[in-house]
Write a protein that holds these residues in place. Structure first.
Motif, PDB file in Angstrom:
ATOM      1  N   LEU A  25      -9.585   1.423  12.135  1.00 40.64           N
ATOM      2  CA  LEU A  25      -9.426   1.435  10.671  1.00 40.64           C
ATOM      3  C   LEU A  25     -10.591   0.717   9.991  1.00 40.64           C
ATOM      4  CD1 LEU A  25      -5.574   0.804  10.370  1.00 40.64           C
ATOM      5  CD2 LEU A  25      -6.789   2.924   9.812  1.00 40.64           C
ATOM      6  N   GLU A  70     -13.592   2.947  10.062  1.00 38.01           N
ATOM      7  CA  GLU A  70     -13.435   4.041   9.083  1.00 38.01           C
ATOM      8  C   GLU A  70     -13.850   3.600   7.693  1.00 38.01           C
ATOM      9  OE1 GLU A  70      -9.729   6.195   8.562  1.00 38.01           O
ATOM     10  OE2 GLU A  70      -9.515   6.398  10.732  1.00 38.01           O
ATOM     11  N   LEU A  97      -3.449   1.409   3.711  1.00 36.35           N
ATOM     12  CA  LEU A  97      -2.250   1.238   4.521  1.00 36.35           C
ATOM     13  C   LEU A  97      -1.812  -0.224   4.563  1.00 36.35           C
ATOM     14  CD1 LEU A  97      -3.412   3.532   7.458  1.00 36.35           C
ATOM     15  CD2 LEU A  97      -1.677   4.086   5.753  1.00 36.35           C
ATOM     16  N   GLU A 120       0.368  -3.433   6.338  1.00 36.70           N
ATOM     17  CA  GLU A 120       0.501  -3.892   7.732  1.00 36.70           C
ATOM     18  C   GLU A 120       1.587  -3.138   8.500  1.00 36.70           C
ATOM     19  OE1 GLU A 120      -1.222  -5.918  10.130  1.00 36.70           O
ATOM     20  OE2 GLU A 120      -2.521  -5.514   8.433  1.00 36.70           O
ATOM     21  N   ILE A 124       0.531   0.383   9.325  1.00 40.66           N
ATOM     22  CA  ILE A 124      -0.426   0.449  10.435  1.00 40.66           C
ATOM     23  C   ILE A 124       0.327   0.390  11.764  1.00 40.66           C
ATOM     24  CG2 ILE A 124      -2.345  -0.752  11.564  1.00 40.66           C
ATOM     25  CD1 ILE A 124      -3.253  -1.652   8.749  1.00 40.66           C
ATOM     26  N   GLU A 125       1.337  -0.475  11.811  1.00 44.25           N
ATOM     27  CA  GLU A 125       2.158  -0.589  13.030  1.00 44.25           C
ATOM     28  C   GLU A 125       2.997   0.683  13.245  1.00 44.25           C
ATOM     29  OE1 GLU A 125       3.067  -3.604  15.054  1.00 44.25           O
ATOM     30  OE2 GLU A 125       4.278  -2.217  16.240  1.00 44.25           O
ATOM     31  N   SER A 174       0.814   3.644  14.211  1.00 46.43           N
ATOM     32  CA  SER A 174      -0.323   3.311  15.090  1.00 46.43           C
ATOM     33  C   SER A 174      -0.611   4.399  16.115  1.00 46.43           C
ATOM     34  CB  SER A 174      -0.093   1.972  15.783  1.00 46.43           C
ATOM     35  OG  SER A 174       1.109   1.981  16.521  1.00 46.43           O
ATOM     36  N   ARG A 175       0.441   5.015  16.683  1.00 49.61           N
ATOM     37  CA  ARG A 175       0.185   5.990  17.748  1.00 49.61           C
ATOM     38  C   ARG A 175      -0.431   7.289  17.243  1.00 49.61           C
ATOM     39  NH1 ARG A 175       1.522   1.644  19.430  1.00 49.61           N
ATOM     40  NH2 ARG A 175       2.561   1.261  21.429  1.00 49.61           N
ATOM     41  N   ILE A 224      -2.445   7.122  14.289  1.00 48.82           N
ATOM     42  CA  ILE A 224      -3.736   6.674  13.748  1.00 48.82           C
ATOM     43  C   ILE A 224      -4.774   6.647  14.873  1.00 48.82           C
ATOM     44  CG2 ILE A 224      -4.967   4.678  12.770  1.00 48.82           C
ATOM     45  CD1 ILE A 224      -2.394   4.038  11.176  1.00 48.82           C
ATOM     46  N   GLY A 267      -6.888   6.507  10.010  1.00 52.30           N
ATOM     47  CA  GLY A 267      -6.307   5.991   8.772  1.00 52.30           C
ATOM     48  C   GLY A 267      -6.406   6.995   7.637  1.00 52.30           C
TER      49      GLY A 267
END
Lengths: 79, 271
Positions: free
Chosen positions: A26, A29, B3, B5, B8-9, B12-13, B15, B22
């Motif tokens: 990220l 990016e 995004l 926190e 993101i979690e 995650s798989r 991303i 992202g």
């Protein structure tokens, strides 16, 4: 190495796999192509996996070096 | 949009995936998908789209959950029998992912209302169980140039095709007119294996995700045919038909048609 100019630093010590790579991805990016990111990573799986995955994404690994129990991964963003 | 926190979690798989990242996740969160029918196809499709973080999901259905639905309509459960399907689906989708704004549209689509309903969405998923709705949805999407994922299931067979109006074959290029009433066994008579609905509904979800992410090849101009008994998938090329009654060179269908609801009419006569 004084000739590498670091643009951004990401401290991911204590962040387990694969979230450390997700965060690295990220961050890359959000950066412009050619900019340089330094990532601080734990020993073992983290430095191994994040280095491999970042390389697989096509970024250039400039340096991988150990520092007082953790690792420094220096990457140049591609594209 | 950036995004959070927990996002993101949560994502995650996906991303991590090449070509998603992202930026792809932000496209999904900004995506608007309309699912027609909260049944055998719409259920698995909605579950995967909500899990993937599609930001807005509209669901259209006018039925209530019945016990005999639960064998395949996996967005509902025993506790929501008797509840409007769209409300039942909304509860479940919100429980899975609060990022998703679910619009519960408890209504029957007609030639009068469908254009307004589909307007605000990026892509439409047809998970309807009857020919009048299927043709109405195809025609409305062709006329409005709205991408459409068609899915159909029958006993142990399933099929899916993605329609990019003006660019690829539409449902009428395949089957120009609905079958005459009574020609095809109706929804209740034929039977369906739940896993067949699951397989096709998930294929439809996958088409939507690829469309929004702008990755891979869609099933545009290609009919995917699944048979559960021999576990076979095959693709049949479907060219655009220049004589298609709606997307051909000289269209004969120029406005929306409400075909006879033979399923429900038959049921009413029996009662």
């Amino acid at each position: 190495m004084s000739d590498i100019k670091i643009d951004q630093i990401l401290d991911l010590k204590g962040v387990p796999c694969p979230m450390n790579f997700v965060k690295t991805k990220l961050k890359l990016e959000s950066m412009q192509a050619g900019k340089i990111l330094e990532v601080l990573l734990d020993d073992g799986e983290p430095i191994k996996n994040v280095t491999a995955s970042t390389k697989e994404e096509g970024h250039e690994i400039l340096k991988v070096e150990e520092k007082n129990g953790y690792w420094n991964l220096i990457v140049r963003k591609s594209r | 949009m950036s995004l959070k926190e927990d996002q993101i979690e949560r994502y995650s798989r996906q991303i991590i995936l090449p070509r998603v990242g992202g930026k792809g996740q932000e496209k999904l969160l900004g995506g608007k998908v309309l699912i027609i029918g909260a049944g055998g196809l719409g259920s698995p499709c909605a579950l995967y789209l909500a899990s993937a973080g599609i930001g807005t999901i509209g669901i259209v259905d006018s039925d209530k959950v019945e016990l005999n639905n639960l064998q395949r309509q996996i967005v509902h459960d025993t506790n929501t029998v008797g509840v409007a399907k769209v409300e039942s689906a909304k509860q479940r989708l919100n429980a899975i992912n609060p990022d998703v704004k679910v619009k519960a549209l408890n209504m029957r689509l007609t030639s009068k209302n469908i254009t307004d309903v589909i307007k605000e969405y990026d892509i439409v998923v047809d998970g309807s169980d009857n020919f009048p709705t299927r043709y109405l949805v195809n025609d409305a999407c062709v006329l409005e140039k709205k991408p459409l994922s068609h899915g159909g299931i029958f006993r142990f067979d399933g099929q899916a095709i993605t329609i990019l109006p003006g660019k690829s074959a539409c449902y009428r290029c395949l089957f120009p007119e609905p079958p005459p009433p009574g020609f095809v066994p109706s929804c209740q008579e034929a039977g369906i294996l739940g896993a067949v609905a699951g397989a096709i509904g998930v294929i439809q979800a996958n088409e939507v995700l690829k469309y929004i992410l702008n990755i891979g090849d869609l099933l545009a101009g290609k009919l995917l045919v699944f048979n559960a008994l021999d576990s076979s998938f095959r693709q049949v090329k479907v060219p655009k038909d220049p004589k298609c009654p709606i997307c051909g060179e000289k269209p004969t269908v120029t406005k929306l048609i409400d075909y006879e609801q033979f399923c429900s009419i038959k049921k009413k006569k029996e009662e």
